[in-house]
Enzyme design. Sequence first.
Site, PDB file in Angstrom:
ATOM      1  N   LYS A 173      -4.737  25.790 -13.404  1.00  0.00           N
ATOM      2  CA  LYS A 173      -5.677  25.877 -14.521  1.00  0.00           C
ATOM      3  C   LYS A 173      -6.981  25.162 -14.152  1.00  0.00           C
ATOM      4  O   LYS A 173      -7.039  23.952 -14.042  1.00  0.00           O
ATOM      5  CB  LYS A 173      -5.106  25.241 -15.796  1.00  0.00           C
ATOM      6  CG  LYS A 173      -5.975  25.651 -16.989  1.00  0.00           C
ATOM      7  CD  LYS A 173      -6.012  24.652 -18.118  1.00  0.00           C
ATOM      8  CE  LYS A 173      -6.992  23.541 -17.999  1.00  0.00           C
ATOM      9  NZ  LYS A 173      -8.407  23.886 -18.181  1.00  0.00           N
ATOM     10  N   GLU A 246      -5.221  12.098  -9.606  1.00  0.00           N
ATOM     11  CA  GLU A 246      -6.487  11.722  -8.954  1.00  0.00           C
ATOM     12  C   GLU A 246      -7.505  11.572 -10.064  1.00  0.00           C
ATOM     13  O   GLU A 246      -8.038  12.558 -10.569  1.00  0.00           O
ATOM     14  CB  GLU A 246      -6.928  12.823  -7.977  1.00  0.00           C
ATOM     15  CG  GLU A 246      -5.989  13.048  -6.814  1.00  0.00           C
ATOM     16  CD  GLU A 246      -6.148  12.018  -5.704  1.00  0.00           C
ATOM     17  OE1 GLU A 246      -6.925  11.056  -5.868  1.00  0.00           O
ATOM     18  OE2 GLU A 246      -5.461  12.159  -4.687  1.00  0.00           O
ATOM     19  N   CYS A 280     -16.066  12.373  -7.603  1.00  0.00           N
ATOM     20  CA  CYS A 280     -15.180  11.273  -8.007  1.00  0.00           C
ATOM     21  C   CYS A 280     -15.430  10.069  -7.132  1.00  0.00           C
ATOM     22  O   CYS A 280     -15.596   8.955  -7.624  1.00  0.00           O
ATOM     23  CB  CYS A 280     -13.730  11.722  -7.911  1.00  0.00           C
ATOM     24  SG  CYS A 280     -13.346  12.550  -6.369  1.00  0.00           S
ATOM     25  N   GLU A 378     -18.461   5.036 -15.086  1.00  0.00           N
ATOM     26  CA  GLU A 378     -18.779   6.092 -14.121  1.00  0.00           C
ATOM     27  C   GLU A 378     -19.937   6.934 -14.668  1.00  0.00           C
ATOM     28  O   GLU A 378     -19.787   7.566 -15.708  1.00  0.00           O
ATOM     29  CB  GLU A 378     -17.511   6.940 -13.993  1.00  0.00           C
ATOM     30  CG  GLU A 378     -17.562   8.025 -13.004  1.00  0.00           C
ATOM     31  CD  GLU A 378     -16.290   8.863 -13.005  1.00  0.00           C
ATOM     32  OE1 GLU A 378     -15.973   9.420 -11.971  1.00  0.00           O
ATOM     33  OE2 GLU A 378     -15.629   8.993 -14.063  1.00  0.00           O
TER      34      GLU A 378
HETATM   35  P1  NAD Z   1     -11.217  16.054 -17.643  1.00  0.00           P
HETATM   36  O1  NAD Z   1     -10.129  15.040 -17.582  1.00  0.00           O
HETATM   37  O2  NAD Z   1     -11.988  16.183 -18.882  1.00  0.00           O
HETATM   38  O3  NAD Z   1     -10.637  17.510 -17.348  1.00  0.00           O
HETATM   39  C1  NAD Z   1      -9.914  17.799 -16.174  1.00  0.00           C
HETATM   40  C2  NAD Z   1      -8.970  18.965 -16.431  1.00  0.00           C
HETATM   41  O4  NAD Z   1      -7.960  18.562 -17.355  1.00  0.00           O
HETATM   42  C3  NAD Z   1      -9.641  20.191 -17.059  1.00  0.00           C
HETATM   43  O5  NAD Z   1      -9.093  21.338 -16.469  1.00  0.00           O
HETATM   44  C4  NAD Z   1      -9.247  20.080 -18.528  1.00  0.00           C
HETATM   45  O6  NAD Z   1      -9.228  21.301 -19.197  1.00  0.00           O
HETATM   46  C5  NAD Z   1      -7.851  19.522 -18.401  1.00  0.00           C
HETATM   47  N1  NAD Z   1      -7.349  18.813 -19.585  1.00  0.00           N
HETATM   48  C6  NAD Z   1      -8.043  18.239 -20.586  1.00  0.00           C
HETATM   49  N2  NAD Z   1      -7.215  17.645 -21.480  1.00  0.00           N
HETATM   50  C7  NAD Z   1      -5.965  17.846 -21.027  1.00  0.00           C
HETATM   51  C8  NAD Z   1      -4.671  17.436 -21.469  1.00  0.00           C
HETATM   52  N3  NAD Z   1      -4.502  16.719 -22.573  1.00  0.00           N
HETATM   53  N4  NAD Z   1      -3.606  17.786 -20.715  1.00  0.00           N
HETATM   54  C9  NAD Z   1      -3.757  18.492 -19.582  1.00  0.00           C
HETATM   55  N5  NAD Z   1      -4.952  18.913 -19.110  1.00  0.00           N
HETATM   56  C10 NAD Z   1      -6.055  18.577 -19.812  1.00  0.00           C
HETATM   57  O7  NAD Z   1     -12.149  15.729 -16.388  1.00  0.00           O
HETATM   58  P2  NAD Z   1     -13.509  16.470 -15.954  1.00  0.00           P
HETATM   59  O8  NAD Z   1     -14.588  16.025 -16.869  1.00  0.00           O
HETATM   60  O9  NAD Z   1     -13.266  17.917 -15.737  1.00  0.00           O
HETATM   61  O10 NAD Z   1     -13.749  15.842 -14.501  1.00  0.00           O
HETATM   62  C11 NAD Z   1     -14.493  14.707 -14.266  1.00  0.00           C
HETATM   63  C12 NAD Z   1     -13.593  13.532 -13.989  1.00  0.00           C
HETATM   64  O11 NAD Z   1     -12.700  13.830 -12.918  1.00  0.00           O
HETATM   65  C13 NAD Z   1     -14.359  12.314 -13.529  1.00  0.00           C
HETATM   66  O12 NAD Z   1     -13.824  11.171 -14.146  1.00  0.00           O
HETATM   67  C14 NAD Z   1     -14.089  12.263 -12.034  1.00  0.00           C
HETATM   68  O13 NAD Z   1     -14.238  10.998 -11.450  1.00  0.00           O
HETATM   69  C15 NAD Z   1     -12.707  12.774 -11.971  1.00  0.00           C
HETATM   70  N6  NAD Z   1     -12.406  13.277 -10.632  1.00  0.00           N
HETATM   71  C16 NAD Z   1     -11.506  12.609  -9.846  1.00  0.00           C
HETATM   72  C17 NAD Z   1     -11.242  13.045  -8.561  1.00  0.00           C
HETATM   73  C18 NAD Z   1     -10.284  12.332  -7.656  1.00  0.00           C
HETATM   74  O14 NAD Z   1      -9.948  12.871  -6.620  1.00  0.00           O
HETATM   75  N7  NAD Z   1      -9.817  11.165  -8.002  1.00  0.00           N
HETATM   76  C19 NAD Z   1     -11.891  14.177  -8.084  1.00  0.00           C
HETATM   77  C20 NAD Z   1     -12.801  14.832  -8.910  1.00  0.00           C
HETATM   78  C21 NAD Z   1     -13.042  14.383 -10.187  1.00  0.00           C
END
Ligand code: NAD
Length: 471
Positions: A173, A246, A280, A378
């Site tokens: 997803k 992650e 990230c 962040e």
């Molecule tokens: P997000 O947590 O809002 O969303 C990530 C994914 O989770 C999306 O596909 C979203 O639809 C889904 N999601 C949302 N609520 C959910 C739930 N309750 N259960 C399951 N899935 C759910 O994050 P974002 O805004 O898309 O991404 C940015 C964040 O990701 C930043 O904090 C960034 O640092 C982090 N990030 C981390 C890494 C890493 O490798 N550690 C890499 C890239 C991004």
Amino acid sequence: MAQHSNQLLEAISVPKNAKHARAVPDAATGQTFAYVEESTVADLDNAIERAKAAQKDWAALSHAQRSAILRRAADEVEEHLEELARIIAQEQGKPINGFGARFEAGGCAVWIRSAAETVIEPEVVFEAGDSKSEIHYVPLGVVGAISPWNWPALIAIWQIAPALRMGNTVVAKPSEYTPLSVLAVIELMNRHLPEDVLIGISGGREIGAALAAHKDVAKVMFTGSTNTGREIVKASANNLARLTLELGGNDPGIVLPGADVKALAPAIFGGAFSNTGQTCAALKRLYVHESVYDDLVAELKTLADAAVVGPGLDEKSEVGPLTTKQQFDIVRTLVKDAKKNGGKIVAGGNPLPKLGPHFFEPTIVTDVTDGVALVDVEQFGPVLPVIRYRDVDLVIDQANASLQALGASVWGDRERALQVAEKIESGTVWINQHGSLNPVVPFGGVKGSGYGLEFGVQGLKAVAAPKVITV
Ligand code: NAD
């Protein structure tokens, strides 16, 4: 900019009047450039059922057979690299060149191939006389892959490729903000994979939540924010799915006394500003010893002022738009707040509405320190706070004060930097670089940045069940 026809985009998008069509905006203009089919929870249930049914035959193939299929999928991605890169640049907004969209599309092929080629053997853990115990790494079942919008295709591949290699099937997803980039790379892989081994499901948070909580999902690979990570952990209390989390980062960089700041400045700038800061493991707070502070700030200002800001699809762009309005608002608010708290803007500091609704100047902020939101949270955007310090031991405490602990970097004399690296709490510490990744070197966070490792042998083990066989 020249218009290109893009058959890959045509293959994954739906007409505007399709039943569940969702508009996908161009990150640079905010205008719709394609429509994607939004899935329902019923579609998700059906996808998991199909993936479960397909898993037995996929797991029955040998590693060599699965790897051969994955290599063909990697070739397919490479053959369509330009189409994939253009979708990423338009949807996510990163510049097509540099560490941008072509790099991301190429990285997908590199990471698929690496998952195919990494050797994983049973491990002998005990041997005496004719008794022997071995750990074998066997498939888990259906893996749910939930990914974010910042490196949409590449991060999805980091989840998908190892899971497939180890004999699992995958329901993926993408973020609701970048479905096309992920569905495009899945479309390319599916030209070679057996049916239902990899299924892409687009949709919002509720689809992610349903996937994470599903009784037939054995493992969730999640990359996203720390708060969503907590929700995934809660969901796993019911299905007992294994997790790789992650999560977000607020990576510190520490510049030591005596560092050659002129030589290091371009790498520091790149570590903070590539992908418009939306990485990230980007450098998000820079601690600089007072002896080199002014010189480094001057170098960073020169680089920020000179950076070419523009749409991802423009060959000349070096910094793109923020991907979403929400992220643009966060960045603008953090900069305003830093100014209110004494921060000095030495480069940039403003939106660029003439370019489009989500553009922000590459910005360097000085005279801020811990306690100011721009340092503590962040920012995920093209803004770098530069913090002056005097005492190396104290600055290590400042670096470690964050809940987030994904990456960190130390800049200056190698031996001294290695000593500092030992004391930093972080999944990765880079010396004289920030953010470089390698498909055979494990990557993952600690503390609020999550748990579990991706890439290499450790990454393959993370999508397998260890099974002990004792003779
Ligand atoms: P997000 O947590 O809002 O969303 C990530 C994914 O989770 C999306 O596909 C979203 O639809 C889904 N999601 C949302 N609520 C959910 C739930 N309750 N259960 C399951 N899935 C759910 O994050 P974002 O805004 O898309 O991404 C940015 C964040 O990701 C930043 O904090 C960034 O640092 C982090 N990030 C981390 C890494 C890493 O490798 N550690 C890499 C890239 C991004």
